[in-house]
Design an enzyme around this catalytic site. Structure first.
Site, PDB file in Angstrom:
ATOM      1  N   ILE A 121      -6.525 -17.600   1.827  1.00 51.51           N
ATOM      2  CA  ILE A 121      -5.790 -16.664   2.685  1.00 51.51           C
ATOM      3  C   ILE A 121      -6.748 -15.960   3.634  1.00 51.51           C
ATOM      4  CG2 ILE A 121      -3.917 -16.359   1.009  1.00 51.51           C
ATOM      5  CD1 ILE A 121      -5.161 -13.579   0.389  1.00 51.51           C
ATOM      6  N   ASP A 122      -7.853 -16.626   3.952  1.00 53.55           N
ATOM      7  CA  ASP A 122      -8.845 -15.992   4.816  1.00 53.55           C
ATOM      8  C   ASP A 122      -8.294 -15.690   6.201  1.00 53.55           C
ATOM      9  OD1 ASP A 122      -8.898 -18.892   4.945  1.00 53.55           O
ATOM     10  OD2 ASP A 122     -10.559 -18.699   6.351  1.00 53.55           O
ATOM     11  N   GLN A 123      -7.419 -16.570   6.732  1.00 52.34           N
ATOM     12  CA  GLN A 123      -6.858 -16.322   8.059  1.00 52.34           C
ATOM     13  C   GLN A 123      -5.899 -15.129   8.037  1.00 52.34           C
ATOM     14  OE1 GLN A 123      -7.910 -18.097  10.960  1.00 52.34           O
ATOM     15  NE2 GLN A 123      -9.418 -18.576   9.382  1.00 52.34           N
TER      16      GLN A 123
ATOM     17  N   CYS B 134       2.133 -24.857  -5.718  1.00 48.40           N
ATOM     18  CA  CYS B 134       1.819 -26.224  -6.112  1.00 48.40           C
ATOM     19  C   CYS B 134       0.310 -26.437  -6.211  1.00 48.40           C
ATOM     20  CB  CYS B 134       2.394 -27.216  -5.096  1.00 48.40           C
ATOM     21  SG  CYS B 134       4.137 -27.536  -5.325  1.00 48.40           S
TER      22      CYS B 134
ATOM     23  N   ARG C 241      -5.828 -23.150  -1.276  1.00 51.54           N
ATOM     24  CA  ARG C 241      -4.944 -22.514  -0.298  1.00 51.54           C
ATOM     25  C   ARG C 241      -5.513 -21.137   0.041  1.00 51.54           C
ATOM     26  NH1 ARG C 241       1.238 -24.184  -0.759  1.00 51.54           N
ATOM     27  NH2 ARG C 241       1.032 -26.294  -1.541  1.00 51.54           N
TER      28      ARG C 241
ATOM     29  N   ASN D 174      11.183 -23.295   3.013  1.00 42.14           N
ATOM     30  CA  ASN D 174      10.002 -22.687   3.626  1.00 42.14           C
ATOM     31  C   ASN D 174      10.350 -21.507   4.527  1.00 42.14           C
ATOM     32  OD1 ASN D 174       8.227 -24.433   2.344  1.00 42.14           O
ATOM     33  ND2 ASN D 174       8.250 -25.925   4.001  1.00 42.14           N
TER      34      ASN D 174
ATOM     35  N   ILE E 199      -3.683 -32.111   6.110  1.00 37.78           N
ATOM     36  CA  ILE E 199      -3.369 -30.697   5.866  1.00 37.78           C
ATOM     37  C   ILE E 199      -3.952 -30.222   4.539  1.00 37.78           C
ATOM     38  CG2 ILE E 199      -1.547 -28.963   5.788  1.00 37.78           C
ATOM     39  CD1 ILE E 199      -1.696 -30.458   8.466  1.00 37.78           C
TER      40      ILE E 199
END
EC number: 2.5.1.7
Length: 417
Positions: free
Chosen positions: A125-127, A118, A123, A23, A328
């Site tokens: 990506i707005d932030q 995955c 998931r 990561n 999460i």
């Protein structure tokens, strides 16, 4: 298609060395293109499919990437020929979105196809987009690609609506070359966030506060190449800790930072396993019964979502009932149906998995539905009676270097075919 064949029932014993963190590496490599002078030599890079994919993407931008050995890369990004990152390699991995922040910071424009990774849920990506726009960029999404440009980037305060590792890192990268100071609030605190900040600082950035929920980035004029070593992989270490306990073995995991593993160690101790910490090692062994526990995933320093699925396998043969609540990702229980094929008693209700421990699992043909589910299946195979065959192991190869070789070093009967 490759598969793993495991003849289970053997306790793992011995010692194993952990690689650099996936990561962290998948963010550090895109960030290396920020260096407009000199070259970055990055070692302790895990030899995994996601890294190989990033190498190809970086080359496609016009950079020179040289593999000095299996775990060391030299990247020269002085002459980048395009600000477009497109193609299959970009689409198939989530971490390719870090090229948005890196290209925006250095060239004030980018076109990057939306990534995958995955299949464990939405998931968004707005932030990320919210942060880029706050810095002064204009963003549009057309035909599956993010188009972004700015006349200049101006430091500002950005408050994340949710704690997001990806958005924290991407905005940290983007802000390194902005004018003035950027403050990221409600930032993620994971060890790999800290590692990316340390890498940026090694290139000449001014990032302070990583590891807390407020990160301050004072923009600089340029970044230069550096030498850097990737932090040890908290998730790989946790996976081997859980495997040691699940097989009722005795394993010493080396090249780790024990503090990063405290939430995992705490749950293993609560179950009845023994955990001994050294300066850069953790020993896990079992000399009695293991009992079920309840756990809830949470951002660091809470229990990591990336070892929730391996932990589910461990709890499937612990005495009593366990409940896992996944906070999460909303779709991270795909491994449960595979475990049930092996005799596990698990019921999924929303984001919760209710596990009633059984005496043993039995071998079966199962699928690695995603990266960490694949690790869960390997552990299930190791503790099962008989032979287990795991398919779709390309997911496992995305994040675990040479997993069968490492388990064989600990006495497991596991082969790739």
């Amino acid at each position: 298609m490759n598969r793993l064949i495991i003849n289970g029932g053997k306790a793992l014993k011995g010692s194993i060395e952990i690689n650099g963190a996936k990561n962290a590496a998948v963010a550090i490599l895109p960030a290396a293109i920020l260096a407009s002078k000199g070259e970055c030599i990055i070692d302790n890079v895990p030899d995994i499919a996601d890294v190989h994919c990033l190498e190809r993407i970086i080359r496609s931008l016009g950079c020179n990437v040289e593999k000095l050995d299996n775990n060391t890369l030299k990247i020269n990004a002085e002459e980048i020929k395009t600000v477009e990152a497109c193609g299959n390699d970009v689409r198939k991995m989530r971490a390719s979105y870090y090229f948005i922040g890196a290209l925006l910071a250095r060239f004030k424009e980018a076109k990057v196809e939306l990534p995958g990774g995955c299949p464990i849920g939405v998931r968004p990506i707005d932030q990320h987009i919210k942060g880029f726009e706050a810095l002064g960029a204009k963003v549009s999404i057309e035909h599956g690609a993010v188009n972004i440009m700015a006349e200049k980037l101006i430091g500002t305060n950005i408050f994340f609506d949710v704690v997001s590792v990806g958005a924290t890192i991407n905005l940290m990268i983007a802000a390194t070359l902005a004018e003035g100071t950027t403050v990221l609030e409600n930032a993620a605190r994971e060890p790999h966030v800290v590692d990316v900040a340390n890498f940026l600082n090694a290139m000449g950035a001014n990032v302070k506060g990583a590891g807390t929920d407020v990160i301050r980035i004072k923009g600089v004029k340029e970044l230069k190449g550096c030498n850097y070593s990737v932090v040890p992989d908290q998730i790989e270490a946790g996976t081997f800790m859980i495997a040691a306990a699940a097989t009722r073995g005795d394993v010493t995991i080396q090249n780790v930072i024990p503090k990063h593993l405290e939430s995992i160690s705490a749950k293993l101790l609560e179950m009845g396993a023994k955990v001994e910490e050294g300066d850069d090692s953790v020993r896990v062994y079992v000399d009695g019964d293991l009992k079920g526990v309840n756990l809830k995933t949470a951002p660091y320093p809470g229990f990591p979502t990336d070892v929730q699925q391996p932990m589910c396998t461990l709890l499937s043969t612990a005495k009593g009932r366990s409940i896992i609540v996944e906070t999460i990702w909303e779709n991270r229980h795909k491994h449960v149906d595979e475990l049930k094929k092996m005799g596990a008693t698990i019921k999924v209700e929303g984001r919760s998995a209710i596990i009633d421990g059984v005496d043993r699992l039995t071998g079966a043909v199962v699928k690695a539905t995603d990266l960490r589910a694949g690790a869960a299946m390997v552990i299930a195979g190791l503790i099962s009676d008989g032979v287990t065959e795991i398919t779709s192991i390309e997911h496992i190869d995305r994040g675990y270097p040479h997993i069968e070789e490492k388990f064989r070093m600990l006495g497991a009967d596991i082969v790739r075919k």
